[in-house]
Scaffold this motif. Structure first.
Motif, PDB file in Angstrom:
ATOM      1  N   SER A 187       0.810  -1.220   0.000  1.00 12.48           N
ATOM      2  CA  SER A 187       0.000   0.000   0.000  1.00 12.48           C
ATOM      3  C   SER A 187       0.843   1.270   0.000  1.00 12.48           C
ATOM      4  CB  SER A 187      -0.921   0.006   1.220  1.00 12.48           C
ATOM      5  OG  SER A 187      -0.152  -0.050   2.414  1.00 12.48           O
ATOM      6  N   HIS A 188       2.144   1.129   0.254  1.00 23.38           N
ATOM      7  CA  HIS A 188       3.027   2.305   0.247  1.00 23.38           C
ATOM      8  C   HIS A 188       3.960   2.266  -0.961  1.00 23.38           C
ATOM      9  CE1 HIS A 188       1.368   2.533   4.274  1.00 23.38           C
ATOM     10  NE2 HIS A 188       1.892   3.752   4.413  1.00 23.38           N
ATOM     11  N   GLY A 189       5.243   2.509  -0.719  1.00 25.24           N
ATOM     12  CA  GLY A 189       6.182   2.642  -1.839  1.00 25.24           C
ATOM     13  C   GLY A 189       6.660   1.335  -2.430  1.00 25.24           C
ATOM     14  N   GLY A 190       6.221   0.206  -1.931  1.00 31.03           N
ATOM     15  CA  GLY A 190       6.670  -1.067  -2.480  1.00 31.03           C
ATOM     16  C   GLY A 190       7.740  -1.700  -1.616  1.00 31.03           C
ATOM     17  N   ALA A 224      11.059  -2.014  -6.431  1.00 28.69           N
ATOM     18  CA  ALA A 224      10.395  -0.729  -6.204  1.00 28.69           C
ATOM     19  C   ALA A 224      11.352   0.451  -6.040  1.00 28.69           C
ATOM     20  CB  ALA A 224       9.504  -0.828  -4.968  1.00 28.69           C
ATOM     21  N   ARG A 225      12.659   0.209  -6.028  1.00 27.66           N
ATOM     22  CA  ARG A 225      13.591   1.296  -5.711  1.00 27.66           C
ATOM     23  C   ARG A 225      13.856   2.185  -6.912  1.00 27.66           C
ATOM     24  NH1 ARG A 225      17.046   2.531  -1.730  1.00 27.66           N
ATOM     25  NH2 ARG A 225      16.413   0.605  -0.668  1.00 27.66           N
ATOM     26  N   ILE A 226      13.740   3.489  -6.709  1.00 32.63           N
ATOM     27  CA  ILE A 226      14.126   4.446  -7.739  1.00 32.63           C
ATOM     28  C   ILE A 226      15.577   4.815  -7.463  1.00 32.63           C
ATOM     29  CG2 ILE A 226      13.672   6.725  -8.717  1.00 32.63           C
ATOM     30  CD1 ILE A 226      10.764   6.396  -7.540  1.00 32.63           C
ATOM     31  N   PHE A 227      16.484   4.423  -8.344  1.00 27.95           N
ATOM     32  CA  PHE A 227      17.893   4.747  -8.139  1.00 27.95           C
ATOM     33  C   PHE A 227      18.178   6.160  -8.650  1.00 27.95           C
ATOM     34  CE2 PHE A 227      18.253   0.144  -7.842  1.00 27.95           C
ATOM     35  CZ  PHE A 227      19.268  -0.039  -6.919  1.00 27.95           C
ATOM     36  N   VAL A 228      18.845   6.947  -7.817  1.00 29.32           N
ATOM     37  CA  VAL A 228      19.351   8.260  -8.232  1.00 29.32           C
ATOM     38  C   VAL A 228      20.869   8.117  -8.255  1.00 29.32           C
ATOM     39  CG1 VAL A 228      19.475  10.715  -7.672  1.00 29.32           C
ATOM     40  CG2 VAL A 228      17.379   9.416  -7.200  1.00 29.32           C
ATOM     41  N   LEU A 389      -2.018  10.318 -18.309  1.00 26.71           N
ATOM     42  CA  LEU A 389      -2.044   9.663 -17.002  1.00 26.71           C
ATOM     43  C   LEU A 389      -2.107  10.728 -15.926  1.00 26.71           C
ATOM     44  CD1 LEU A 389       0.884   7.177 -17.636  1.00 26.71           C
ATOM     45  CD2 LEU A 389      -1.510   6.527 -17.357  1.00 26.71           C
ATOM     46  N   THR A 390      -3.082  10.614 -15.043  1.00 29.71           N
ATOM     47  CA  THR A 390      -3.094  11.520 -13.896  1.00 29.71           C
ATOM     48  C   THR A 390      -2.852  10.682 -12.644  1.00 29.71           C
ATOM     49  OG1 THR A 390      -5.488  11.339 -13.891  1.00 29.71           O
ATOM     50  CG2 THR A 390      -4.561  13.316 -14.872  1.00 29.71           C
ATOM     51  N   ASN A 391      -1.801  11.020 -11.950  1.00 32.96           N
ATOM     52  CA  ASN A 391      -1.415  10.272 -10.756  1.00 32.96           C
ATOM     53  C   ASN A 391      -2.113  10.881  -9.550  1.00 32.96           C
ATOM     54  OD1 ASN A 391      -0.166   9.139  -8.555  1.00 32.96           O
ATOM     55  ND2 ASN A 391       1.892   9.187  -9.454  1.00 32.96           N
ATOM     56  N   GLU A 392      -3.229  10.270  -9.158  1.00 37.67           N
ATOM     57  CA  GLU A 392      -4.016  10.770  -8.023  1.00 37.67           C
ATOM     58  C   GLU A 392      -3.572  10.111  -6.722  1.00 37.67           C
ATOM     59  OE1 GLU A 392      -8.083  10.016  -9.169  1.00 37.67           O
ATOM     60  OE2 GLU A 392      -7.970  11.418 -10.857  1.00 37.67           O
ATOM     61  N   THR A 393      -2.467   9.379  -6.749  1.00 35.50           N
ATOM     62  CA  THR A 393      -1.993   8.703  -5.546  1.00 35.50           C
ATOM     63  C   THR A 393      -0.920   9.562  -4.875  1.00 35.50           C
ATOM     64  OG1 THR A 393      -0.045   7.517  -6.379  1.00 35.50           O
ATOM     65  CG2 THR A 393      -2.196   6.583  -6.919  1.00 35.50           C
ATOM     66  N   ALA A 394      -0.453   9.109  -3.738  1.00 30.15           N
ATOM     67  CA  ALA A 394       0.580   9.848  -3.008  1.00 30.15           C
ATOM     68  C   ALA A 394       1.980   9.296  -3.310  1.00 30.15           C
ATOM     69  CB  ALA A 394       0.287   9.778  -1.510  1.00 30.15           C
ATOM     70  N   PHE A 395       2.098   8.437  -4.327  1.00 27.36           N
ATOM     71  CA  PHE A 395       3.372   7.752  -4.585  1.00 27.36           C
ATOM     72  C   PHE A 395       3.785   7.847  -6.047  1.00 27.36           C
ATOM     73  CE2 PHE A 395       1.611   5.916  -0.806  1.00 27.36           C
ATOM     74  CZ  PHE A 395       2.706   5.773   0.021  1.00 27.36           C
ATOM     75  N   PRO A 396       5.100   7.735  -6.284  1.00 22.32           N
ATOM     76  CA  PRO A 396       5.549   7.603  -7.675  1.00 22.32           C
ATOM     77  C   PRO A 396       5.284   6.185  -8.188  1.00 22.32           C
ATOM     78  CG  PRO A 396       7.450   7.618  -6.188  1.00 22.32           C
ATOM     79  CD  PRO A 396       6.218   7.781  -5.334  1.00 22.32           C
ATOM     80  N   HIS A 397       5.104   6.056  -9.483  1.00 22.09           N
ATOM     81  CA  HIS A 397       4.886   4.746 -10.106  1.00 22.09           C
ATOM     82  C   HIS A 397       5.659   4.675 -11.418  1.00 22.09           C
ATOM     83  CE1 HIS A 397       1.628   4.007  -7.247  1.00 22.09           C
ATOM     84  NE2 HIS A 397       1.220   5.251  -7.493  1.00 22.09           N
ATOM     85  N   HIS A 447       5.537  -0.942 -12.547  1.00 19.41           N
ATOM     86  CA  HIS A 447       6.625  -1.908 -12.354  1.00 19.41           C
ATOM     87  C   HIS A 447       7.146  -1.895 -10.922  1.00 19.41           C
ATOM     88  CE1 HIS A 447       9.425  -4.853 -13.948  1.00 19.41           C
ATOM     89  NE2 HIS A 447       8.838  -4.736 -15.119  1.00 19.41           N
ATOM     90  N   MET A 448       6.498  -1.153 -10.021  1.00 20.58           N
ATOM     91  CA  MET A 448       6.697  -1.419  -8.609  1.00 20.58           C
ATOM     92  C   MET A 448       5.823  -2.652  -8.397  1.00 20.58           C
ATOM     93  SD  MET A 448       6.917   2.331  -8.464  1.00 20.58           S
ATOM     94  CE  MET A 448       8.347   3.365  -8.140  1.00 20.58           C
ATOM     95  N   LEU A 449       6.483  -3.796  -8.282  1.00 21.39           N
ATOM     96  CA  LEU A 449       5.780  -5.050  -8.557  1.00 21.39           C
ATOM     97  C   LEU A 449       4.676  -5.359  -7.552  1.00 21.39           C
ATOM     98  CD1 LEU A 449       8.890  -7.022  -9.805  1.00 21.39           C
ATOM     99  CD2 LEU A 449       7.045  -6.053 -11.182  1.00 21.39           C
ATOM    100  N   GLY A 450       4.841  -4.870  -6.320  1.00 16.43           N
ATOM    101  CA  GLY A 450       3.762  -5.032  -5.346  1.00 16.43           C
ATOM    102  C   GLY A 450       2.534  -4.216  -5.734  1.00 16.43           C
ATOM    103  N   HIS A 451       2.758  -3.055  -6.339  1.00 15.17           N
ATOM    104  CA  HIS A 451       1.613  -2.259  -6.808  1.00 15.17           C
ATOM    105  C   HIS A 451       0.887  -2.995  -7.927  1.00 15.17           C
ATOM    106  CE1 HIS A 451       3.618   1.794  -5.434  1.00 15.17           C
ATOM    107  NE2 HIS A 451       3.358   0.979  -4.435  1.00 15.17           N
TER     108      HIS A 451
END
Ligand code: C2O
Ligand code: CU
Length: 463
Positions: A187-190, A224-228, A389-397, A447-451
């Motif tokens: 339910s969160h960031g993965g 789920a990790r976004i690498f910077v 696409l409109t991202n109405e969630t509180a998370f990146p996807h 591709h946050m696979l839990g999402h």
């Protein structure tokens, strides 16, 4: 899926009749790619080795290299205790070979096989991974690089495939922390790992020489990790994204963002001096730069730097679509913790958010949780569409389209580079455009696979 099952059933019958030992290995029988249980030392050596699921017993799986226009021909042998299938991420593939259990094939039961055989039209950096319960199977290790080589290789000294990943490991016993579908991570960031590394190890180090020119093929294989990322002691250019060459190399002047499943091909020159250590650095969770991959420099490859690299040769069918008369589609991305989704359709009926949450379903695309019976859209072959696409969630996807690449349409109507996965940020609408030129049933999912497993998956059909 007729021919493959039929051929297998036929060979099986033959083997039964003639006896296995007397059967010659059929010429052209595909090389096996065996999914099996093994162990790997992922965590530092004071922890026990982790039991993983891996292709050919390697974490990550073997690097598969094929010439552009050639075929990948592999027999998936399932030695896991559960059904599985392989998806060839980013390949503009024949739909029957896409590996999506429940949509393009049945999952392969334990002890059985499935023959994948397809042409790779595009050169570039791709990857393959399990596509049955991927949130668990990919996290357990079922992923590897698929490299399609240009007919004319760019002028480099060395090619390095770097599959970046993270693993969530229980310090008590060195094993994966359970459950894979933890409600909090769904339910969160993965599922974010507490151990981060490349090519299956936490301290990957590759030798380098000063003024050496390397091609780095970065692949984000994490759940789920976004690498910077940034370069240190290296000067580089981005030459391809998600496998597809850029029209011209772009000097790396800022941080690189690599969302789950995305790839970046870099050409880098080692500018560090002998006895220094160059590196690919990542921003850690405390905003500190850490070595993701080290390049200790020994000696010099040349006395001076070279000229800037040339662009990679373009792949076929890269023409930007005309979007003025495109069919326009819109999709809201909804749900998750701190979201405002009140209800959504699930298994054919509307459900309130709390009810969905109790079923482990937290996300929806345009009011639909997971795959509905009908596709989100049915497109004519060759039709150009835009999807807002409109991202109405509180998370990146990290939104991924199977079977076709797309381009981002910016506010002024200009088109970005071809990609197969795009990072969507909360409250920032984005629009993509593509030509529906590959017939079949194609997933579009986070591709946050839990999402993806908890609702953020839909499909389109190209007639
Ligand atoms: Cu990389 Cu649907 O997957
Ligand atoms: Cu997501």
């Amino acid at each position: 899926m007729g021919p493959h099952l039929t051929r297998r059933a036929f060979c099986g019958a033959l083997a039964g009749a003639a006896g296995l030992a007397s059967l010659p290995v059929r010429a052209g029988s595909p090389a096996p790619l065996t999914a099996r249980v093994t162990s790997a030392q992922i965590a530092p050596s004071k922890y026990p080795a982790t039991e993983v699921w891996a292709y050919d017993g390697q974490l990550p799986g073997p690097v598969l290299r094929v010439p552009q226009g050639g075929r990948v021909s592999r027999r998936l042998v399932n030695e896991l205790p559960v059904p599985t299938s392989v998806h060839w991420h980013g390949i503009r593939i024949d739909n029957a070979m896409d590996g999506v259990a429940g949509l393009t094939q049945d999952a392969v039961p334990p002890g059985e096989t499935f023959d994948y055989d397809f042409v790779v039209p595009d050169a570039g950096t791709y990857w393959y991974h399990a596509h049955t319960n991927s949130f668990e199977q990919v996290a357990r290790g079922l992923a590897g690089a698929l490299i399609v080589e240009e007919a004319e290789a760019p002028d480099i000294d060395r090619d390095e495939v770097l599959l970046l990943d993270d693993w969530l490991i229980d310090p008590a016993d060195g094993q994966f922390m359970l459950p894979f579908g933890h409600m909090m991570s769904l339910s969160h960031g993965g599922r974010l790992g507490n151990v981060i590394g490349s090519n299956g190890t936490i301290d990957l180090s590759r030798p380098a020489r000063s003024n050496e020119r390397l091609r780095l093929r970065l692949i984000n294989g994490s759940n789920a990790r976004i690498f910077v990322l940034k370069l240190d002691g290296l000067t580089g250019w981005t030459v391809a994204l998600d496998g597809m060459p850029l029209p011209a190399p772009e000097a790396v002047t800022a941080e690189l963002v690599l969302a789950p499943a995305q790839r970046i091909d870099l050409i880098v020159d080692v500018t560090a001096s002998p006895s220094e250590t160059a590196g690919l650095l990542r921003l850690d969770d405390n905003n500190l730069w850490r070595a993701q991959v080290r390049f200790p420099v020994q000696g010099a490859a040349a006395s001076a730097r070279r000229e800037a690299p040339k662009a990679l040769p373009p792949n076929p069918r890269m023409e930007p679509p005309g979007v003025k008369d495109a069919r326009r589609l819109e999709m809201a991305m909804q749900g998750g913790a701190m979201g405002r989704m009140a209800s959504a359709r699930f298994n054919g009926t509307p459900h309130g958010f709390r009810d969905l949450a109790q079923r482990g379903q937290f996300w929806a695309l345009d009011g639909q949780v997971g795959l509905g019976d009908a596709p989100f859209a049915t497109l004519d072959r060759g039709e150009t569409v835009t999807l807002r696409l409109t991202n109405e969630t509180a998370f990146p996807h990290a939104m991924h389209l199977h079977g076709m690449h797309f381009r981002q349409v910016s506010g002024d109507g200009s088109l970005g580079p071809l990609r197969d996965t795009i990072l969507s940020l909360p409250g920032e609408p984005l629009e993509i455009a593509f030509t529906a030129d590959n017939p079949g049933k194609w997933l579009f999912h986070c591709h946050m696979l839990g999402h993806a497993a908890s609702g953020m998956t839909t499909w389109i059909e190209v007639a």
